[in-house]
Structures are given as C-alpha cells and as structure tokens.
Design a protein around this motif. Structure first.
Motif, short mmCIF file in Angstrom:
data_model
loop_
_atom_site.label_atom_id
_atom_site.label_comp_id
_atom_site.label_asym_id
_atom_site.label_seq_id
_atom_site.Cartn_x
_atom_site.Cartn_y
_atom_site.Cartn_z
N PRO A 199 -12.46 6.58 -1.87
CA PRO A 199 -11.40 7.50 -0.90
C PRO A 199 -10.40 6.62 -0.04
O PRO A 199 -9.72 7.35 0.01
N ARG A 200 -11.36 5.67 -0.47
CA ARG A 200 -9.61 4.64 0.70
C ARG A 200 -8.28 4.11 -0.54
O ARG A 200 -7.31 4.42 0.33
N ASN A 201 -8.11 4.92 -1.51
CA ASN A 201 -6.99 4.47 -3.26
C ASN A 201 -6.07 6.13 -2.85
O ASN A 201 -5.91 5.12 -3.39
N GLN A 202 -7.07 6.81 -2.58
CA GLN A 202 -6.59 7.94 -2.71
C GLN A 202 -5.30 8.55 -2.75
O GLN A 202 -3.99 8.50 -3.38
N LYS A 225 -2.69 6.60 -0.99
CA LYS A 225 -1.43 6.23 -1.25
C LYS A 225 -1.11 5.67 -2.22
O LYS A 225 -0.11 6.22 -2.77
N THR A 266 0.40 -0.34 8.18
CA THR A 266 -0.30 -0.49 7.20
C THR A 266 0.32 -1.73 5.62
O THR A 266 -0.88 -0.65 4.84
N ASN A 306 0.55 -1.23 0.30
CA ASN A 306 0.15 0.10 -0.01
C ASN A 306 0.71 1.02 0.06
O ASN A 306 0.36 2.08 -0.58
#
Ligand SMILES: Cc1cc2nc3c(=O)[nH]c(=O)nc-3n(C[C@H](O)[C@H](O)[C@H](O)COP(=O)(O)O)c2cc1C
Length: 228
Positions: free
Chosen positions: A99-102, A104, A210, A48
């Motif tokens: 949103p959770r991929n932006q 990284k 993470t 990630n």
C-alpha cells in the motif's frame, strides 16, 4: 580486432558488434574522479516522488547497454526489464505493490519491472561458449536454474541502479510487492520472475518533504570489512 570504440578507459566493441571480450586500455585513466563517484554513490539518494519531467524509456536501453558488461556467474546475465510505458501496464503492476508503494509508483515519470529469466540457459551458446554442455545440463535442473538466475539478476539489479544514476536519473527501488501478482500482470508470456520495480525521474519533487527521506546511517568500512 576490427570495429572498436573507446569509452571510460576501456576498449569495447561498437554497438551491435559481437565481440567475445573487452580489453582494458592500460594507457587510459583507471579511476573515476570525485564528481563521478559522488553521482553514483555518496551524492545519490533514493527518491520517492519526482518532478513531472518525462523519462524517455530509451534511457533504460542505454543503462542496460552499460550494465551488460558487468560480471555475472558464468556470464549468465539473467536480468530482464520491462518499462511500463502505458497507463494500463503501470496500473496492472501497481495493484500488486504494498500500500505505501502504490501512489508513488503511479506518479513516477517512468517505472520499470526488474525480473530474472529462469530460461536464461537458452542463451548460453552465446553467453558462455566456454561452458560446453552446460545448456543441456541445466535444461533438466529447473531449481538450480532458478537459484542461479535469482542470485545473478539481483547482482545485475545493483549494477542497474548505478547505471541509471550514471545516466543522471534519480531511482526509487521498490521491493515491497507481490512478485506472483506482478508476474501475472506483465510476465504471463515470457515466464520471467519479478524481483523489484524501479521508479525513475529527473529530480525529487521540491513540493514534497518526503521526496527523499533524511539520510540514514551507514556502517563504517571498519565494521564491514575485515583484514586477516
Ligand atoms: C532492493 C530494494 C528494495 C527496496 N524496497 C523499497 C520499498 O519497497 N519501499 C520503499 O519505500 N523503499 C524501498 N527501498 C529504498 C531503500 O529503503 C533505500 O534505498 C535505502 O533506505 C537507502 O536510502 P538512501 O539512498 O536515501 O540513502 C528499496 C531499496 C532497494 C535497493
């Protein structure tokens, strides 16, 4: 046969030399050693966040030079790649990720958009000379072309992940995105259709717990493979 080079147990045309087939060299080893297999599979992890060491976009060309030899249906090879080198290009794509991929993806040393080309048939004179007339037939069949291209580009996407690992890179694939939004951002001129983004780096960020999630389970071969 002319200008041939040997690599990984195969005889293949030298770069830029346009031969129609590869030939297996039966005298060469036919199985990867355990360390090489580990680099590609059991020892490789989805990543990630990465150390900041830059990734040269040339590595994407090198990985493509390998994966292009892997098979697709009728050799149609519909995968297309866009390396997001400029900040502006990266930001235009990140706006269309979940949103959770932006964050990284903004922070990755290099990001690549993987797509398929629904106009792959225009190359069939070179890629599939054994299928005379197919290019003309597919010209009037856009839905069939789309399905063929999508399926085979996804197969090539798997080859790409392995080829990038073979280059020593860590890969973080992103499928959680709005493909039409990414298309509008980077494919307006070529009509390619987005499948995924791949984030690339050299190593996981040691400061981020993470950076790689705990390894999840895998099915046993006995659960997934039948012998009848
Ligand atoms: C096609 C594809 C799409 C994926 N999409 C996402 C994604 O949108 N976001 C994310 O965090 N991980 C994504 N992943 C990562 C997977 O969850 C991860 O590769 C899988 O859980 C295996 O992890 P491991 O390699 O660490 O065992 C994707 C992986 C693939 C191959």
């Amino acid at each position: 046969m002319g200008d041939l080079t040997e690599a990984a147990g195969c005889v293949r045309p030298a770069d830029g030399f346009d031969l129609d087939v590869t030939q297996t060299d039966l005298a060469a080893p036919t199985r990867l050693d355990a360390a090489s297999l580990d680099l590609l599979f059991a020892g490789a992890r989805t990543t990630n966040t990465f150390t900041p060491e830059p990734v040269d976009p040339d590595v994407v060309h090198r990985a493509y030079d390998q994966l292009r030899w892997a098979p697709t249906s009728m050799n149609i090879q519909p995968l297309r790649l866009t390396a997001l080198v400029s900040r502006a290009a990266r930001e235009s794509v990140v706006a269309h990720l979940g949103p959770r991929n932006q964050a990284k993806t903004l922070a990755a040393p290099l990001s690549v958009v993987a797509a398929y080309d629904p106009a792959f048939h225009t190359h069939l004179d070179v890629l599939a000379p054994h299928r005379e007339g197919l290019r003309e037939q597919l010209e009037g069949q856009p839905e069939r072309r789309d399905a063929m291209a999508r399926t085979n580009a996804l197969i090539q996407l798997g080859y790409l992940i392995v080829a990038l690992r073979a280059e020593g890179l860590q890969v973080g694939p992103i499928g959680g995105l709005d493909p039409l939004g990414v298309d509008a951002a980077v494919h307006a001129e070529n009509g390619w259709r987005t499948l995924a983004v791949l984030n690339l780096g050299h190593a996981p960020d040691p400061a981020d717990p993470t950076a790689q999630r705990p390894r999840a389970g895998r099915l046993e071969a006995a659960q997934a493979v039948l012998t009848r």
